[in-house]
Design an enzyme around this catalytic site. Sequence first.
Site, mmCIF file in Angstrom:
data_model
loop_
_atom_site.group_PDB
_atom_site.id
_atom_site.type_symbol
_atom_site.label_atom_id
_atom_site.label_comp_id
_atom_site.label_asym_id
_atom_site.label_seq_id
_atom_site.Cartn_x
_atom_site.Cartn_y
_atom_site.Cartn_z
ATOM 1 N N ARG A 104 0.724 -1.175 0.128
ATOM 2 C CA ARG A 104 0.009 -0.064 0.009
ATOM 3 C C ARG A 104 0.902 1.232 0.095
ATOM 4 O O ARG A 104 0.964 1.901 1.065
ATOM 5 C CB ARG A 104 -0.820 -0.014 1.186
ATOM 6 C CG ARG A 104 -1.880 -0.987 1.185
ATOM 7 C CD ARG A 104 -3.265 -0.409 1.424
ATOM 8 N NE ARG A 104 -4.149 -1.183 1.873
ATOM 9 C CZ ARG A 104 -5.477 -0.829 2.762
ATOM 10 N NH1 ARG A 104 -5.273 0.438 3.078
ATOM 11 N NH2 ARG A 104 -6.006 -1.813 3.231
ATOM 12 N N ARG A 153 -4.225 7.672 0.616
ATOM 13 C CA ARG A 153 -5.005 9.013 1.374
ATOM 14 C C ARG A 153 -3.741 9.982 1.991
ATOM 15 O O ARG A 153 -3.913 10.903 2.025
ATOM 16 C CB ARG A 153 -5.668 8.663 2.293
ATOM 17 C CG ARG A 153 -7.277 8.287 1.628
ATOM 18 C CD ARG A 153 -8.425 7.615 2.723
ATOM 19 N NE ARG A 153 -7.694 6.596 3.318
ATOM 20 C CZ ARG A 153 -8.282 5.930 4.153
ATOM 21 N NH1 ARG A 153 -9.613 6.121 4.417
ATOM 22 N NH2 ARG A 153 -7.876 4.647 4.547
ATOM 23 N N ARG A 168 -8.583 11.027 -6.354
ATOM 24 C CA ARG A 168 -9.980 10.190 -5.851
ATOM 25 C C ARG A 168 -11.136 11.144 -5.876
ATOM 26 O O ARG A 168 -12.388 10.730 -6.141
ATOM 27 C CB ARG A 168 -9.753 9.717 -4.733
ATOM 28 C CG ARG A 168 -10.772 8.658 -4.183
ATOM 29 C CD ARG A 168 -10.447 8.358 -2.740
ATOM 30 N NE ARG A 168 -10.823 9.557 -1.726
ATOM 31 C CZ ARG A 168 -10.893 9.178 -0.555
ATOM 32 N NH1 ARG A 168 -11.136 7.849 0.003
ATOM 33 N NH2 ARG A 168 -11.414 10.257 0.288
ATOM 34 N N ASP A 197 -7.412 -3.402 -5.189
ATOM 35 C CA ASP A 197 -7.678 -3.927 -4.157
ATOM 36 C C ASP A 197 -7.774 -5.717 -4.231
ATOM 37 O O ASP A 197 -8.031 -6.076 -5.069
ATOM 38 C CB ASP A 197 -9.132 -3.411 -3.462
ATOM 39 C CG ASP A 197 -9.030 -3.367 -1.993
ATOM 40 O OD1 ASP A 197 -8.437 -2.426 -1.503
ATOM 41 O OD2 ASP A 197 -9.765 -4.425 -1.332
ATOM 42 N N TYR A 217 -13.782 -11.343 4.891
ATOM 43 C CA TYR A 217 -14.815 -10.230 4.451
ATOM 44 C C TYR A 217 -16.051 -10.611 4.031
ATOM 45 O O TYR A 217 -16.953 -10.011 4.309
ATOM 46 C CB TYR A 217 -13.919 -9.148 3.406
ATOM 47 C CG TYR A 217 -12.774 -8.533 4.041
ATOM 48 C CD1 TYR A 217 -13.044 -7.341 4.751
ATOM 49 C CD2 TYR A 217 -11.449 -9.016 3.816
ATOM 50 C CE1 TYR A 217 -11.974 -6.545 5.183
ATOM 51 C CE2 TYR A 217 -10.427 -8.205 4.454
ATOM 52 C CZ TYR A 217 -10.567 -7.090 4.969
ATOM 53 O OH TYR A 217 -9.600 -6.334 5.595
#
Length: 331
Positions: free
Chosen positions: A2, A6, A15, A52, A129
């Site tokens: 990653r 952000r 974004r 992702d 998930y």
Amino acid sequence: MRQAGRYLPEYRELRAQAGDFLTLAGTPELACRVTLQPVERFGLDAAIIFSDILTIPHAMGLGLHFLPGEGPCFEHPVRDHHAIAALTPPDPETDLGYVMAALRLTRQELAGRIPLIGFAGSPWTLATYMVEGGSSKDFARIKAMVYDRPADAHALLEVLTRATTAYLNAQIAAGAQAVQIFDTWGGVLEPDHFRAFSRDYIARIIDGLTRTVDGRRVPVIVFTKNGGQWLEWLAETGCDALGLDWTTDPAEARRRVGDRVALQGNLDPCVLYARPTTVQSEVHRVCDRFGDEPGHVFNLGHGVHPAIDPEHVAALVAAVHERASGPGQPR
Ligand code: CP3
């Protein structure tokens, strides 16, 4: 690990233009630009495609959303054997074609300057998930399934293993020069379950992967967060490298796995909250712990947090490069 995200103002700007994370990751031109942002800003030695791990369940029709502040959320979680039986592996070239297009475009843009890494989640991590319906603290539903209905858990992991093998092979065909399997939640299992429900499926994926392209090895990296106690088992998966989080001592890891695999890691990402001079001394401390033998790929032990000052990441990269170009350390 990653490296886009952000903490970078240029990421937040793109974004905002795209509207949301899924549109950003789902538009090859934008995904390519985000992939290159940290590479250009910091002069990194490898790029990881901006995507992702949840692209697979998304393509299986679970209805993925990212709620601000809450992380991922599935509209249709998978809770029983009917839902599991209805799942089919997505076709990587059609259902996940946007990932392959982003890889092709990024390889073209990188023009051989640095390698491009593809990735996927481990079947166990995806299953957490899909069954929980999103992020979880206690893994109540997936663990109840493992203990009460192991056959259901295995059926789910089975379809995810087929899906992930095809997905990573398509990424390799589209230009990924190394692939990483993120087993973010393997470390929440007890040891026997870790082997049966996570490790063994990772090994099956690796067994099914294309390992050379045009005469070059395509290395496979396995990262189990909180998996430091199982390094020998992980090294048996057939991978080329193991990712270490910061809770594992690199020297001890090396003693345990010998020269069977390369090691990647393992600076605590929270070091980046400290002053740049501290970041630099911690980089040297990590490198000292790995020692001078070959087979260390410097990395964070997990992703960059959103509140990190990019200048601190720049200090980290400068320290790694200074170290790597020192005497006897060819870059
Ligand atoms: O650096 C890169 O360009 C790589 C891109 C990358 C992302 N996710 C982008 C992303 C990678 C390698 C991942 C992997 C991933 N995704 C993992 C395994 C690695 C890990 O961190 O353990 C996991 C568990 C996920 C699932 C996921 N995706 C979660 C839990 C979240 C929310 C987390 C958060 O920080 O809000 C995401 C969203 C996500 N994926 C973001 C990014 C940059 C944040 C999205 C945003 O708000 O813009």
